[in-house]
Write an enzyme that holds these catalytic residues in place. Sequence first.
Site, PDB file in Angstrom:
ATOM      1  N   GLU A  19      13.774  16.673 -45.546  1.00 28.40           N
ATOM      2  CA  GLU A  19      13.758  17.727 -46.765  1.00 28.40           C
ATOM      3  C   GLU A  19      13.372  19.037 -45.443  1.00 28.40           C
ATOM      4  O   GLU A  19      12.769  18.790 -44.662  1.00 28.40           O
ATOM      5  CB  GLU A  19      12.439  17.630 -47.454  1.00 28.40           C
ATOM      6  CG  GLU A  19      12.231  18.797 -48.306  1.00 28.40           C
ATOM      7  CD  GLU A  19      11.074  18.404 -49.108  1.00 28.40           C
ATOM      8  OE1 GLU A  19      10.233  17.800 -48.922  1.00 28.40           O
ATOM      9  OE2 GLU A  19      11.142  19.184 -50.384  1.00 28.40           O
ATOM     10  N   LYS A  94      15.247  19.131 -56.739  1.00 24.71           N
ATOM     11  CA  LYS A  94      13.772  18.729 -56.794  1.00 24.71           C
ATOM     12  C   LYS A  94      13.488  19.077 -58.286  1.00 24.71           C
ATOM     13  O   LYS A  94      13.436  20.080 -58.617  1.00 24.71           O
ATOM     14  CB  LYS A  94      12.887  19.210 -55.749  1.00 24.71           C
ATOM     15  CG  LYS A  94      11.896  18.650 -55.672  1.00 24.71           C
ATOM     16  CD  LYS A  94      11.005  19.229 -54.404  1.00 24.71           C
ATOM     17  CE  LYS A  94       9.447  18.461 -54.257  1.00 24.71           C
ATOM     18  NZ  LYS A  94       8.726  18.746 -52.948  1.00 24.71           N
ATOM     19  N   CYS A 126      10.978  14.334 -51.666  1.00 25.70           N
ATOM     20  CA  CYS A 126       9.624  14.186 -51.425  1.00 25.70           C
ATOM     21  C   CYS A 126       8.938  13.679 -52.634  1.00 25.70           C
ATOM     22  O   CYS A 126       8.880  12.501 -52.971  1.00 25.70           O
ATOM     23  CB  CYS A 126       9.230  15.567 -51.008  1.00 25.70           C
ATOM     24  SG  CYS A 126       7.623  15.617 -50.361  1.00 25.70           S
TER      25      CYS A 126
END
Length: 180
Positions: A19, A94, A126
């Site tokens: 990321e 995300k 994440c």
Amino acid sequence: MIEGIKLGLPGMDLIVSPEYSTHGILYDRGEMLETAATIPGEETEIFAEACRKTRTWGVFSLTGERHENHPVKAPYNSLILVNDQGVIVQRYRKILPWCPIEGWYPGNCTYVSEGPKGIKISLIICDDGNYPENAHIAKMIAAGVRTGLGDEWVRVGGMKLVCGDSISERTARLSQPYIG
């Protein structure tokens, strides 16, 4: 970069970039909007060419995918999966940006695609991976569970996931096997 890695690991068929590896993390809204990329676009074409040239699949981070309502809405924090022919086969945005630190606009979907050698791949960025619901939805999609089926007479609605202790007093985290 992929060419050099492929020289050392000739059997490699998938490379995953971290990321923020393309644009870095941006805290300034003006800079986020100014540098927002499109998918497909210039950056993704560089990745696509590298995948074609090395016959390697790749997962690439585009922190700053231009929102459809640019510049009114903040960009997305996105990942793309590019196949060995240079085609984008999955884009993940995300879902739960870390507020208030990350100023990204939230995504709303989890996908599953077929990857190298037929493996099922679902991209998750994440902290989104810390929420078991995202993994469960991806597993259900990979297993072939479909929703929204039917016609005007009978319709099966959206997939629902129940978590916590609402199933019974002995319910464990649904992402782990439970022997009771």
